[in-house]
Design a protein around this motif. Structure first.
Motif, PDB file in Angstrom:
ATOM      1  N   VAL A 226     -85.736 -20.831  28.670  1.00 30.30           N
ATOM      2  CA  VAL A 226     -85.804 -19.370  28.777  1.00 30.30           C
ATOM      3  C   VAL A 226     -85.087 -18.709  27.608  1.00 30.30           C
ATOM      4  N   PHE A 227     -83.872 -19.161  27.300  1.00 29.34           N
ATOM      5  CA  PHE A 227     -83.100 -18.500  26.255  1.00 29.34           C
ATOM      6  C   PHE A 227     -83.582 -18.874  24.851  1.00 29.34           C
ATOM      7  N   THR A 228     -84.297 -19.976  24.742  1.00 30.11           N
ATOM      8  CA  THR A 228     -84.895 -20.323  23.453  1.00 30.11           C
ATOM      9  C   THR A 228     -86.153 -19.505  23.204  1.00 30.11           C
ATOM     10  N   SER A 229     -86.959 -19.347  24.226  1.00 33.08           N
ATOM     11  CA  SER A 229     -88.259 -18.683  24.079  1.00 33.08           C
ATOM     12  C   SER A 229     -88.195 -17.179  24.291  1.00 33.08           C
ATOM     13  N   GLY A 230     -87.245 -16.725  25.115  1.00 31.86           N
ATOM     14  CA  GLY A 230     -87.198 -15.312  25.471  1.00 31.86           C
ATOM     15  C   GLY A 230     -88.229 -14.925  26.511  1.00 31.86           C
ATOM     16  N   ASP A 231     -88.806 -15.898  27.186  1.00 29.14           N
ATOM     17  CA  ASP A 231     -89.814 -15.625  28.221  1.00 29.14           C
ATOM     18  C   ASP A 231     -89.122 -15.515  29.577  1.00 29.14           C
ATOM     19  N   PHE A 232     -88.685 -14.319  29.905  1.00 27.88           N
ATOM     20  CA  PHE A 232     -87.979 -14.090  31.160  1.00 27.88           C
ATOM     21  C   PHE A 232     -88.951 -13.786  32.303  1.00 27.88           C
ATOM     22  N   SER A 233     -90.204 -13.489  31.980  1.00 24.64           N
ATOM     23  CA  SER A 233     -91.197 -13.177  33.011  1.00 24.64           C
ATOM     24  C   SER A 233     -91.933 -14.420  33.484  1.00 24.64           C
ATOM     25  N   GLY A 234     -92.094 -15.401  32.592  1.00 22.94           N
ATOM     26  CA  GLY A 234     -92.853 -16.590  32.929  1.00 22.94           C
ATOM     27  C   GLY A 234     -92.098 -17.596  33.768  1.00 22.94           C
ATOM     28  N   SER A 235     -90.806 -17.381  33.935  1.00 22.44           N
ATOM     29  CA  SER A 235     -89.980 -18.294  34.723  1.00 22.44           C
ATOM     30  C   SER A 235     -89.624 -17.643  36.055  1.00 22.44           C
ATOM     31  N   ARG A 236     -90.002 -18.289  37.130  1.00 20.34           N
ATOM     32  CA  ARG A 236     -89.678 -17.742  38.454  1.00 20.34           C
ATOM     33  C   ARG A 236     -88.172 -17.633  38.641  1.00 20.34           C
TER      34      ARG A 236
END
Length: 430
Positions: A226-236
């Protein structure tokens, strides 16, 4: 017009038009003027030397090193939060200091990759110092290509400090370990005119606490992604962690107008007992007045039901300060080796622990006995669970935008979806 020159190009440039056009503007820079090319002068660039925690011990140790090495002059350059920028400027002019003492964060993440500093793994082994370093610290300072960015030195524990006297005054008899208990405690504290959790919602302290709370439902591997990609929406798990944060915030857990507070405000509120709880790294714990420390306990951040962690969480990091070697430093390896060996000695390490309340990335049996909260944090062990400090995973260019996003996140009423949006926008900006 915005420059298209990359950080790699900026740091690698040392001749031609880039250097020719930049150097005249840098003539007044004290670091450039002070970076001595004398082979008998070791130039060290550090954040220690003014008010930074550990500065008196460092300056005293530096004098002891000079006394032990009378033929070697040592020049100490000091900068604060702007150290990385000042170093990069001096590197551009090929007048950089020999050793740099700074943390692994933001700009410095790129240094070894672009040749602004060198891989020190070979020196670590040649000088026989590997056994002095905690294995977890070596892992943290090693990049994805197996390069050791710097010699690890300072570490830090980052627990939550609870003023038990203020909690009792509000009718809270036990340190909260669940979100519901924290919300209940916050309501009782507010009824007595006491701020619950103080936090620098407008700077790095708020950024770290937000990241910690987001991890409530994330495993370490999931948190890295999450913190590498910045995808906070794609992770439940990330979505649920942000919802948990928003629920605590809107229930009044954080001090009023937390989105505008800074680390200085936070420590002042806690140390003057106008706030009952703070998330505090070791250097902040060391500054808690004795009269407050006597009725303060350290623990972890309270958990929500079904959390990924089994116990309240804290942060730990072993990347707070390391000894980086510059290309200029490789020309003075004998002096650099003497300096690093001296700083790695047990007696020097113990001084930082005992005199300054610093946590170290090196092996030592010494405890910060004169800094009771630091010592208490050092002994937390398995009583808490460790969340991931995201610093080495967040892309450097996203670091400052994330702080702006953090301020929005701490603004009461901001929806979880909006929080996700501003966090993700910080990565797109990068």
């Amino acid at each position: 017009m915005r420059s298209t020159m990359s950080r790699r190009g900026f740091l690698a440039a040392g001749s031609g038009l880039a250097a020719a056009t930049t150097l005249p503007a840098l003539a007044g820079c004290s670091t450039l003027a002070s970076a001595d090319s004398d082979p008998d002068t070791l130039v060290v660039h550090s954040q220690l030397g003014t008010t930074a925690p550990g500065s008196p011990t460092y300056l005293s140790a530096l004098n002891a090193f000079r006394d032990e090495n009378p033929g070697l002059k040592v020049k100490n350059l000091v900068n604060g939060d702007d150290l990385a920028q000042v170093y990069e400027t001096s590197r551009l002019a090929r007048k950089e200091p020999d050793v740099v003492m700074v943390n692994l964060y933001d700009k410095t993440l790129a240094w070894t990759d672009v040749g602004a500093t060198v891989d020190v793994l070979g020196y670590m082994d040649d000088w026989g110092l590997r056994k002095r370093v905690l294995p977890v610290a070596l892992d943290a300072w090693t990049d994805g290509k197996g390069r050791l960015r710097a010699f690890p030195y300072f570490a830090t524990n980052w627990p939550v400090a609870y003023n038990t006297a203020l909690l009792r005054k509000a009718g809270v008899d036990e340190i909260p370990t669940t979100g519901d208990q924290l919300i209940s405690a916050a309501r009782k504290l507010r009824a007595k005119g006491i701020a619950p959790v103080t936090v620098g919602g407008n700077d790095w302290t708020g950024q770290k606490l937000l990241a910690q709370i987001i991890q409530t439902f994330l495993s370490p591997d999931e948190a890295r992604k999450v913190f590498t990609s910045g995808d906070f929406s794609g992770s439940r798990g990330a979505r649920e962690g942000i919802e948990y944060f928003a629920a605590l915030r809107d229930a009044g857990v954080f001090a009023d107008k937390a989105q505008g507070l800074t680390s200085d405000t936070m420590t002042t509120q806690f140390n003057t007992e106008s706030a009952a709880i703070e998330s505090a790294m070791s250097s902040a714990l060391a500054k808690v007045p004795q009269k407050v420390a006597r009725h303060t306990e350290v623990g972890g951040w309270p958990l929500a039901p079904d959390a990924a962690h089994t116990k309240p969480t804290i942060l730990r990091t072993y990347t707070l300060i390391g000894f980086w070697i510059s290309p200029n430093g490789t020309k003075k390896l004998d002096a650099v080796e003497k300096f690093v060996r001296f700083m790695y000695r047990e007696d020097t390490v113990s001084r930082f622990i005992k005199e300054s309340g610093r946590d170290m990335a090196l092996r030592s049996d010494t405890l910060s006995t004169d800094f009771p909260l630091v010592a208490e944090a050092q002994k937390l062990g398995t009583d808490v669970s460790q969340a991931l400090l995201p610093d080495i995973y967040v892309p450097p260019a996203a670091t400052q935008p994330l702080i702006t996003a953090t301020s929005t996140a701490f603004t009461r009423g901001t929806s979880p979806a909006k929080v996700r949006s501003v966090l993700e926008a910080a990565y797109r900006t990068a």
